[in-house]
Design an enzyme around this catalytic site. Sequence first.
Site, short mmCIF file in Angstrom:
data_model
loop_
_atom_site.label_atom_id
_atom_site.label_comp_id
_atom_site.label_asym_id
_atom_site.label_seq_id
_atom_site.Cartn_x
_atom_site.Cartn_y
_atom_site.Cartn_z
N CYS B 80 0.85 -1.21 0.00
CA CYS B 80 0.00 0.00 0.00
C CYS B 80 0.88 1.25 0.00
O CYS B 80 1.60 1.50 -0.97
CB CYS B 80 -0.97 -0.05 1.17
SG CYS B 80 -2.32 1.14 1.04
N HIS B 164 -3.70 -5.14 0.63
CA HIS B 164 -3.07 -5.59 1.86
C HIS B 164 -3.09 -7.12 1.93
O HIS B 164 -4.08 -7.69 2.35
CB HIS B 164 -3.82 -5.01 3.07
CG HIS B 164 -3.55 -3.55 3.27
ND1 HIS B 164 -2.50 -3.09 4.03
CD2 HIS B 164 -4.18 -2.46 2.79
CE1 HIS B 164 -2.50 -1.76 4.02
NE2 HIS B 164 -3.51 -1.35 3.27
N GLU B 166 -1.74 -9.00 4.02
CA GLU B 166 -1.87 -9.43 5.42
C GLU B 166 -3.30 -9.31 5.92
O GLU B 166 -3.62 -9.79 7.00
CB GLU B 166 -0.91 -8.61 6.31
CG GLU B 166 -1.36 -7.20 6.68
CD GLU B 166 -1.17 -6.14 5.59
OE1 GLU B 166 -0.95 -6.51 4.42
OE2 GLU B 166 -1.29 -4.94 5.91
#
Lengths: 251, 183
Positions: B80, B164, B166
């Site tokens: 990001c 993202h 994660e």
Amino acid sequence: MPLARLIPCLDVANGRVVKGVSFSTLRDVGDPVELAQLYSDGGADELVFLDIAATPERAATTVGLVARVADVLTIPFTVGGGVRTLADASRVIESGADRVSLNSRAVADPSLIDAVARRYGTQAVVVAIDALDGVVYTHGGREATGASVVPWAVEATERGAGEILLTSIRHDGHRRGYDLELIGAVRDAVSTPVIASGGAGSAHDVAEALRVCDAALVASIVHDSPGELERLREEIEKLGVALRPRRRRDG
Amino acid sequence: MKVVIVDYGAGNTRSVVAALAHLGHEGVVTSNPDAIVDAPAVVLPGVGSARSAMVHLKTTGAAGALRERTANRSLTLGICLGMQLATDHSEEDGGVAGLALISGDVVRLTRGRVPRLGWAFVEALGDAFYFAHSYVVRSPHAVAWSDDVVAAVSVDGFVGVQFHPEKSGPAGLDFLARCLSPA
């Protein structure tokens, strides 16, 4: 455009997920980390944790909970309730929450929105608005303010709210559908995404809301068992609303 | 494997550490330049504002360490804002010079709802991932798109993603595992 999101909301008190049976009785329904995992497995796109018993003295409990959730959850989550200062927001975000939700405190001191957005970006700031007859209510929907819903939503997004979480007090808990008119009016007035909240009783209700805004908060409709979320998603997709495809991890 | 996660003061590094732990990797959060240069893999995470992130990266010496990594073609994953910081310039905060690890620049999103929030398909990766951004990268090194937005860049060991991983459930963990496997 991103896919419509389905967001289960978990009410938390003293580190446990609770369900309000009446205004004064709260029933313990489980461990936040376990339930978060179950909802995530059931296809939740995101989760909201609302600390309904937040007090400054209990802030440490919330931060500990956020960290435990962040360690297991691989989908985004928002934490609301008791975020009164930039320092509160920092503690929550740096413990692993993706976003904070501001409500009463943002009405009392709108510059809190600017401060959190400047530090963490607008995508990290949700402003929750509890609405009744076009008026903004605070303190869990108990206190009427002098503010009107649409102008407040516009001001909040101009200050840096990256999303509006809009709850219709009249519809909340009745499971007879969202307030589509209110949601549409707010979404037309702002340029950020909007989450509809209050009133989901069926897949049809949620699908209707997702046709006029970007995401739907679901609470009591999926609280009897997180497994219901999976069924709800399937029904919503059959009604023609595209949701994130489900996939389990290979291996 | 030990993966260094670059600390620049405002990032949500805990989620990255947690995702790496799911894959059996140990995430070490630091801004120490030597640790960054030497790590087999580095993650430049992504929450915060471009200006304060750049100030932090320069003061700690992390910026130079990241440039040295790309010169060595060592694996660095920018997530990001972490991808956006790797370009030459960003429009954010009134204009900020980037790390210039890759050619390109960052401009504000002008279409759709801003911030662009939620899960969106990345065709080249065959899955939906979680996005949360108001700015987009323009780069000749783009390798994947999502709704006309650059979703991934790749050049000389630097891999950048706008989404993202994660926070993208099983799809994100699989992406991270693939990304870190050559290291």
